[in-house]
Write a protein that holds these residues in place. Structure first.
Motif, short mmCIF file in Angstrom:
data_model
loop_
_atom_site.label_atom_id
_atom_site.label_comp_id
_atom_site.label_asym_id
_atom_site.label_seq_id
_atom_site.Cartn_x
_atom_site.Cartn_y
_atom_site.Cartn_z
N LEU A 14 85.14 95.74 44.81
CA LEU A 14 85.96 95.22 43.68
C LEU A 14 86.67 96.54 42.59
O LEU A 14 87.35 96.32 42.08
N PHE A 15 85.75 97.57 42.61
CA PHE A 15 86.33 98.34 41.57
C PHE A 15 86.76 99.65 41.94
O PHE A 15 86.72 100.70 41.42
N SER A 16 86.88 99.88 43.37
CA SER A 16 87.36 101.25 43.97
C SER A 16 88.47 101.99 43.30
O SER A 16 88.83 102.88 43.20
N VAL A 17 89.43 100.85 42.76
CA VAL A 17 90.46 101.46 42.05
C VAL A 17 90.47 101.77 40.64
O VAL A 17 91.34 102.14 40.18
N ALA A 18 89.32 101.68 40.11
CA ALA A 18 89.26 101.40 38.81
C ALA A 18 88.52 102.73 38.05
O ALA A 18 88.63 102.79 36.79
N ALA A 19 87.79 103.44 38.86
CA ALA A 19 86.92 104.46 38.28
C ALA A 19 87.49 105.66 37.93
O ALA A 19 87.00 106.76 38.45
N PRO A 54 82.65 88.65 28.69
CA PRO A 54 83.25 88.72 29.99
C PRO A 54 82.39 88.96 30.99
O PRO A 54 82.74 88.97 32.03
N LEU A 55 81.19 89.28 30.61
CA LEU A 55 80.17 89.58 31.56
C LEU A 55 79.29 88.29 32.02
O LEU A 55 78.40 88.58 32.89
N PHE A 56 79.54 87.36 31.62
CA PHE A 56 78.88 86.12 31.67
C PHE A 56 79.22 85.74 33.26
O PHE A 56 80.29 86.17 33.86
N TYR A 57 78.48 85.00 33.80
CA TYR A 57 78.36 84.63 35.37
C TYR A 57 79.98 83.66 35.48
O TYR A 57 80.16 82.86 34.75
N SER A 58 80.46 84.19 36.59
CA SER A 58 81.86 83.40 36.89
C SER A 58 81.97 83.39 38.60
O SER A 58 81.54 84.41 39.19
N LEU A 59 82.28 82.35 39.05
CA LEU A 59 82.35 82.35 40.41
C LEU A 59 83.16 83.12 41.26
O LEU A 59 82.84 83.65 42.09
N GLN A 60 84.63 83.24 40.39
CA GLN A 60 85.52 83.83 41.48
C GLN A 60 85.94 85.03 40.56
O GLN A 60 86.75 85.93 41.10
N GLU A 61 85.94 85.06 38.96
CA GLU A 61 86.66 86.11 38.46
C GLU A 61 85.57 87.54 38.48
O GLU A 61 84.40 86.95 38.26
N VAL A 62 86.53 88.63 38.31
CA VAL A 62 85.53 89.75 38.02
C VAL A 62 84.84 89.71 36.74
O VAL A 62 83.65 89.92 36.47
N PHE A 63 85.78 89.34 35.77
CA PHE A 63 85.31 89.16 34.45
C PHE A 63 85.59 87.66 33.83
O PHE A 63 86.57 87.19 34.03
#
Length: 746
Positions: A14-19, A54-63
Motif C-alpha cells: 500500500l505504501f511503496s509509492v509514499a515513502a 485516521p489510524l482507527f480501524y477501517s475495513l477498506q480505507e488506508v486511513f
C-alpha cells in the motif's frame, strides 16, 4: 483474531509509492467514504485523541474517513498563518498574511515587495498600507522571498490515475541553500531562526544529492526547539535515509516524529515502511529509551498486530497514549468479525461468537483493565466489558461497565456508549421473551429505537438491527410468529395465510401493551399494506369482487395511480411509450378493478362480449410483468420492483393465462377478420411470454444473453395463414421485428 501479516507485506503493497518523507503530495484515489457502524458498536472517537482518528480501524480505507493521505503540502497551513500573524503583531492583517504565505498567485507581488524594500521600487497597490520600514514586516518579506523559491522545488502535482508516474521536480539551487543557511546562522530572532532552520532542512532535502542535510541536522539539532518544525525536519532526515535505503533508520526516525508530534501522525504512519520483519527489529535496536520503543510498536500495531503491540507498549510504559488507539483497533476488528455472523437462533449466535473471539485479546484487555495503570482506565473497563459481553460473561461485563460509568467523562457521547453496551449486555443475557423480559427492555429499547442521536459519530445502527434480530429469534423459538415478524421482517411471512391473518388480528386490535406499541412502531408494514396485498393476490387470481373489497380497505393502495392506460393493447410492448401517451382517464388501482368488474359483468351477461373481453384481456396483460401497469403489483409486502421476479411470485406476476383466456373469448365471438387477427396476435404475445417465463425468468442468470429470442409461435403461424389479407397483419409486420424474422424478411 484475524492477524495481519507480520512481515509487513501490507505495508509494502500500500505504501511503496509514499515513502519519501514529506517531500510532496501523496497520490490519492479514495473518493468515497464507508459507513463504519454496520457491524460495529464500539465508537473509537469517544475517548481517543483526535490525532489518532485516521489510524482507527477501517475495513477498506488506508486511513479512517480519509482514504489515502493527500494533504502533505497543506497540512500545516493554518498553524503557519497563526504563527506569522502572532509574530507580526497586527502589522499585517491575517488575510494578507494568509495570501502571501499560501497563495501561489502572490509570487509576483512578493517579488515586488522584496524589490520595494531593498531596491526602493514601488510596492504593489494591494499592500500600500504596509509599513515596509518596519523590521518585522521586512523580515517576513525577506523570509517569504526565499521560502517561495524553496516551495517551487518541493511541490509537484498528483496524478491520481497513475501511482507509478511521478513528475520529476527541479532541485534546489545551491545558491539558495547557501543563502538560507547563512540567514539561519546570522539571524538572532528565535522565531526567525527556527524557521530559517526548517527552510534550510527543506532546501537540502530537495537539493541534488541531499549530502548536506544530515550533517546540518546533526550539527544543529541540539539548539533547535523540539516543536512541530523540528519534527518536520526529522521527517526530512528520515526521508533522506529512506532514499539511501537505510530503511531501519528511516523508520526509527519516522516513529520518533509519530510519537512526539501528534500533528504528524498521519504522514509518519503513511511513510513508516519496514521492508521485512528484520527492518523493524533493527529499528527497535536504535531506540534510545522506552518512549521511542513504544512509538515503534505503536506503528507496528497499525500495520501488523495490535495485540502484540499493546503487550509490548504496556510493558514499556503503561501510561503511553498509543495504547488507547491500538485498543480501539483491536476491539473494532474483533467485533466486526463477530457482529457479521448470520444466525437463526440466539443460542447458535452466542455459541459461535464465543468460539470465534480471540481469547488472548480478551485476557490481555481484562488484565490491563483490572490493573488500572493506564491514564484512561474507563476506556479499558468499557472495552473489557464489551468483549466479555461477546463471550457471554454478562455479570462480569455488567460490573466493568458500572465501573467505567463512574470513571468516565460525562460527555454525551461517552454516556451514550456505555448506555448502548448496557443494553447489549442486558439483551444478550435474556433467553426467553416474556412479560418480565419485555418490561425490563422497554425503556432502553425505546431510547435505542426512537431517540434522535445527536452525534453522527456514535455507532448505534448495528445494535439497533442486531437487537431486533436477536429478539425475533427468541420469539420464533417460542412460536410467536407475529412478534418475531414485528421485530425482524421476513419477506416470506405473508406468503403463509395463517401468518397474514394473525398479523391482521394483531394490527386491528386497538388495545396494545407498551411493548406491543414499541414493536408496532418499528414495523414498516401497515394494516393498509396487508389489505392492498390481499387485493393484489385476489386480482391476479381473477377474483375481482374480492380484490375490490380488500382494496377499498387499503388507505394508500386504492389511491395509487397507474402510469399507463391498462386497457390499451398494443402490437409492441413499450412501457415508456404508454406512460408518456396522453391519458383521458387516469386509473388508480381501485378504479381499474371497478372498471374490470363492470366489463366482466357485461361479458357474463353476454353484452358486447368482444369489446369487453378484449379490454379485460388487455387489463390482465398490462397488470402482469409484461404490461404497462406493473405499478398495480408494487407494494411493500410483495416488494417486486425490478426486472427479476421472486420465484414465489413468478406464477402470479408472469402469468398471462387470464389475459389469454379473455383474448380467446374475444376471438370466439369476433365477427370480422380484423378482430380475429388482433386476438390471434395478442394470444401469440401470451404464448411468447409463457416461453420467456419458462426459459429465462426461472433461471438464476436471468440477465445473461438469451440463446433464443423468439420461436415460430402458433399465433404467428395462424396470423400468416389465415389473416395475411388484413390491415392489422400489415401493421404487425411494420411494428414487430420478431414477426418479420418469422416471415424471413430480416
Amino acid at each position: 483474531m484475524r492477524k495481519k501479516n507480520n512481515s509487513f507485506k501490507r505495508s509494502v503493497a500500500l505504501f511503496s509509492v509514499a515513502a519519501f518523507g514529506t517531500c510532496g503530495i501523496v497520490l490519492a484515489c479514495a473518493d468515497y467514504f464507508m459507513e463504519y457502524d454496520y457491524d460495529s458498536d464500539f465508537t473509537p472517537e469517544v475517548y481517543v485523541d483526535e490525532s489518532y482518528a485516521p489510524l482507527f480501524y477501517s475495513l477498506q480505507e488506508v486511513f479512517y474517513k480519509v482514504g489515502f493521505d493527500d494533504v502533505h503540502t497543506s497540512r500545516f497551513n493554518d498553524d503557519i498563518v497563526i504563527d506569522w500573524s502572532d509574530y507580526l503583531k497586527g502589522k499585517a492583517t491575517r488575510e494578507q498574511v494568509r495570501y502571501l504565505l499560501l497563495n501561489d498567485s502572490a509570487a509576483s507581488e512578493l517579488d515586488q515587495l522584496y524589490s520595494a524594500i531593498w531596491k526602493k521600487t514601488k510596492a504593489p497597490a494591494r499592500f500600500n498600507a504596509l509599513n515596509l520600514a518596519d523590521e518585522r514586516i521586512r523580515s517576513f518579506v525577506e523570509f517569504m522571498h526565499y521560502a517561495k523559491m524553496i516551495k517551487a522545488y518541493s511541490t509537484e502535482p498528483a496524478y491520481s490515475w497513475d501511482y507509478d508516474e511521478k513528475k520529476k521536480t527541479p532541485v534546489t539551487d545551491p545558491k539558495v541553500i547557501a543563502q538560507v543557511e547563512k540567514l539561519y546562522t546570522e539571524t538572532k530572532d528565535p522565531f526567525l531562526k527556527n524557521r530559517y532552520w526548517f527552510q534550510t532542512m527543506k532546501a537540502y532535502f530537495y537539493g541534488k544529492d541531499q549530502q548536506g542535510l544530515i550533517p546540518f541536522f546533526e550539527k544543529t539539532k541540539a539548539t533547535v526547539p523540539q516543536n512541530m518544525l523540528y519534527y518536520r525536519g526529522v521527517a526530512y532526515v528520515a526521508g533522506t535515509h529512506y532514499r539511501k535505503k537505510n530503511y531501519a533508520t528511516a523508520n526509527y526516525l519516522y516513529s520518533i516524529a509519530f510519537d512526539k508530534c501528534p500533528e504528524m501522525r498521519v504522514v509518519t504512519a503513511y511513510n513508516f515502511h519496514p521492508q521485512e520483519q528484520q527492518d523493524f527489529q533493527t529499528s527497535l535496536s536504535l531506540a534510545k529509551n522506552n518512549d521511542e520503543k513504544a512509538g515503534l510498536w505503536a506503528l507496528f500495531g497499525y500495520y501488523a498486530d495490535e495485540k502484540q503491540a499493546i503487550q509490548e507498549i504496556y510493558k514499556l510504559n503503561p501510561a503511553s497514549p498509543h495504547l488507547d488507539y491500538l485498543l480501539t483497533r483491536l476491539v473494532n476488528q474483533e467485533e466486526v468479525a463477530l457482529n457479521g455472523i448470520d444466525f437463526k437462533t440466539a443460542e447458535e449466535y452466542k455459541r459461535t461468537r464465543k468460539e470465534k473471539l480471540d481469547k488472548g485479546a480478551l485476557q490481555l484487555v481484562n488484565t490491563i483493565a483490572k490493573e488500572e495503570k493506564t491514564p484512561k482506565p474507563y476506556l479499558w473497563n468499557i472495552a473489557a466489558g464489551y468483549l466479555n459481553i461477546l463471550v457471554g460473561n454478562y455479570t462480569i461485563a455488567s460490573q466493568l461497565l458500572d465501573k467505567a460509568e463512574k470513571q468516565s467523562p460525562k460527555s454525551e457521547l461517552a454516556l451514550q456508549q456505555i448506555h448502548l453496551f448496557k443494553i447489549i449486555n442486558m439483551l444478550s443475557s435474556i433467553t426467553k421473551m416474556d412479560d418480565k423480559a419485555e418490561n425490563k427492555l422497554l425503556v432502553d429499547l425505546t431510547w435505542l429505537y426512537n431517540a434522535k442521536q445527536n452525534d453522527e459519530t456514535f455507532r448505534y445502527r448495528h445494535a439497533l438491527g442486531w437487537s431486533r434480530q436477536y429478539i425475533a429469534s427468541l420469539y420464533k423459538q417460542q412460536q410467536n410468529v407475529v412478534m418475531a415478524e414485528l421485530f425482524d421482517r421476513d419477506l416470506k411471512f405473508y406468503q403463509t395465510n395463517t401468518n397474514l391473518e394473525a398479523m391482521k388480528i394483531f394490527q386491528e386490535r386497538t388495545a396494545k401493551t407498551p411493548w406491543e406499541q414499541l414493536a408496532s412502531g418499528i414495523y414498516n408494514i401497515t394494516l393498509s399494506d396487508i389489505y392492498e396485498y390481499q387485493s393484489t393476490i385476489a386480482a391476479y387470481a381473477g377474483r375481482i369482487d374480492e380484490a375490490i373489497a380488500f382494496m377499498e380497505r387499503s388507505k394508500e393502495g386504492k389511491d395509487v395511480e397507474l402510469l399507463g392506460n391498462p386497457f390499451n393493447g398494443k402490437i409492441k410492448d413499450c412501457h415508456d411509450c404508454d406512460h408518456a401517451a396522453t391519458q383521458k382517464v387516469k386509473y388508480t388501482k381501485l378504479s381499474l378493478l371497478k372498471k374490470m368488474k363492470e366489463m366482466k359483468d357485461h361479458v357474463d351477461k353476454g353484452e358486447d362480449v368482444y369489446n369487453n373481453s378484449l379490454l379485460l384481456a388487455n387489463a390482465f396483460y398490462n397488470m402482469s410483468y409484461f404490461g404497462n401497469a406493473r405499478v398495480f403489483y408494487y407494494g411493500d409486502i410483495m416488494a417486486q420492483y425490478g426486472n427479476y421476479i421472486d420465484k414465489y411470485y413468478q406464477p402470479v406476476l408472469l402469468n398471462c393465462s387470464l389475459a389469454n383466456q379473455y383474448y380467446q373469448r374475444a376471438f370466439d365471438v369476433a365477427t370480422t377478420a380484423e378482430q380475429k387477427a388482433k386476438c390471434t396476435y395478442m394470444m401469440a404475445k401470451c404464448e411468447r411470454n409463457i416461453f420467456y417465463t419458462g426459459k429465462y425468468h426461472s433461471r438464476e442468470d436471468f440477465y445473461s444473453d438469451p440463446d433464443v429470442s423468439f420461436l415460430a409461435w402458433n399465433g404467428f403461424k395462424k396470423l400468416k395463414s389465415d389473416y395475411s389479407n388484413t390491415k392489422y397483419y400489415k401493421e404487425v409486420i411494420s411494428e414487430c421485428g420478431y414477426f418479420r424474422k418469422f416471415l424471413g424478411m430480416e
